[in-house]
Enzyme design. Sequence first.
Site, short mmCIF file in Angstrom:
data_model
loop_
_atom_site.label_atom_id
_atom_site.label_comp_id
_atom_site.label_asym_id
_atom_site.label_seq_id
_atom_site.Cartn_x
_atom_site.Cartn_y
_atom_site.Cartn_z
N LYS A 6 0.85 -1.19 0.00
CA LYS A 6 0.00 0.00 0.00
C LYS A 6 0.89 1.24 0.00
O LYS A 6 1.99 1.23 0.56
CB LYS A 6 -0.89 -0.02 1.26
CG LYS A 6 -1.75 1.21 1.46
CD LYS A 6 -2.81 1.35 0.41
CE LYS A 6 -3.61 2.66 0.60
NZ LYS A 6 -4.52 2.92 -0.53
N ASN B 58 4.09 7.24 -5.69
CA ASN B 58 2.69 7.51 -6.05
C ASN B 58 2.45 9.02 -6.02
O ASN B 58 2.31 9.61 -4.95
CB ASN B 58 1.77 6.79 -5.06
CG ASN B 58 0.30 7.01 -5.37
OD1 ASN B 58 -0.05 7.74 -6.30
ND2 ASN B 58 -0.57 6.39 -4.59
N CYS C 45 -2.56 10.03 -6.09
CA CYS C 45 -3.73 9.71 -5.26
C CYS C 45 -4.73 10.87 -5.32
O CYS C 45 -4.39 12.00 -4.98
CB CYS C 45 -3.32 9.45 -3.82
SG CYS C 45 -4.76 9.16 -2.77
N GLY D 155 -8.26 7.24 1.01
CA GLY D 155 -7.52 8.24 1.79
C GLY D 155 -6.22 7.72 2.38
O GLY D 155 -5.84 8.12 3.49
C1 SIN Z 1 -6.36 5.80 -1.60
O1 SIN Z 1 -5.80 5.30 -0.61
O2 SIN Z 1 -7.13 6.75 -1.49
C2 SIN Z 1 -6.10 5.23 -2.95
C3 SIN Z 1 -4.68 5.35 -3.31
C4 SIN Z 1 -4.46 6.03 -4.60
O3 SIN Z 1 -5.40 6.28 -5.35
O4 SIN Z 1 -3.32 6.33 -4.91
#
Ligand code: SIN
Length: 328
Positions: free
Chosen positions: A44, A124, A127, A71
């Site tokens: 994650k 990432n 998000c 989130g």
């Molecule tokens: C999230 O945790 O909101 C999704 C992660 C992402 O879209 O990068």
Amino acid sequence: MDLSTSIAGVTFRVGLMNASGALCVTQAELEALGGSDAGAIVTKSMTPLAREGNPHPRYVAIDGGSINSMGLPNLGFPAYAKLIPDLKRFEKPVVASLAGLQPDDFLEGAKALNAAGPDLIEVNLSCPNIPGKPQIGYDFEETERLLRAIQNILTIPFGIKLPPYFDPIHHQKIADVLQRIGVAFVTVINSVGNTLVVDPEQERVVIKPKGGFGGLGGRIIKPVALANVRAFWKIWGDRIPIIGTGGVENGTDIFEHVLCGAAAVQIGTVLVEEGVGVFTRLEREVSKCLQRKGYPSLMACRWHVEGNFGRWTDRSSKIQKGFTVRLW
Ligand code: SIN
């Protein structure tokens, strides 16, 4: 069937893995991926401190896919830095997904991950689900600034997870940035951000955070994902490996991603819906698909059709054993 692939010198037994976010938050989830037929374990997206994430309901399966506004719920850098060395016992690549709520978070994470030693790092920058925070990947200057700072710290090959782009000018601009930086790979696409799904019976939006706005995933976004894979492949060819993400439900979807230029494929919504057994099914289905078409390996089809793929002919034409472009 040879489904192997290689990204930045890291070999994957099979070029299929989870998308960061899907069943990869906790130690138990990461170990389940390790014990499954997934070709890698992707964590994650992690932040300095553990996060609960957004209020529930924040993930809903819909007709054709899913909408989420998770989130960034995660265990935080220190917990993943401890877990990653242990995940190596599964003898498959470990890919750490690095996120942050502000630039310094990414730098702190880069230091923690150097010490933890994953095989690859996926930064990432896409998000869409943190209230008040932009998707950095849509700001080309900030992306370059941040990636340079991260690059100065990281000793492990890193790639970037991008949001979808919808204009060739934007593909070219972000591609120029990533080429200047020299990223090891690119993952496209994150969910299609800030979409809205409405329940007409209840007369309300289906997820709670951000007034119902969330990232769209699953089959419904496959054409957007394929377009982004293809757009970057047309710019780079094989110079920067592309991990295709979005809309993969079956073996043929994997084949389509690879035809468009993907060097590997990630699985999101359907992994959440089916669990880690999905990798066994997908491996079987894509092997059958490749066999039927006469390809010796997953990566072979990228090259075999390159000469003709994306070009129309004025009649049906055989371009490779069993592969026909049809007009309608
Ligand atoms: C999230 O945790 O909101 C999704 C992660 C992402 O879209 O990068």
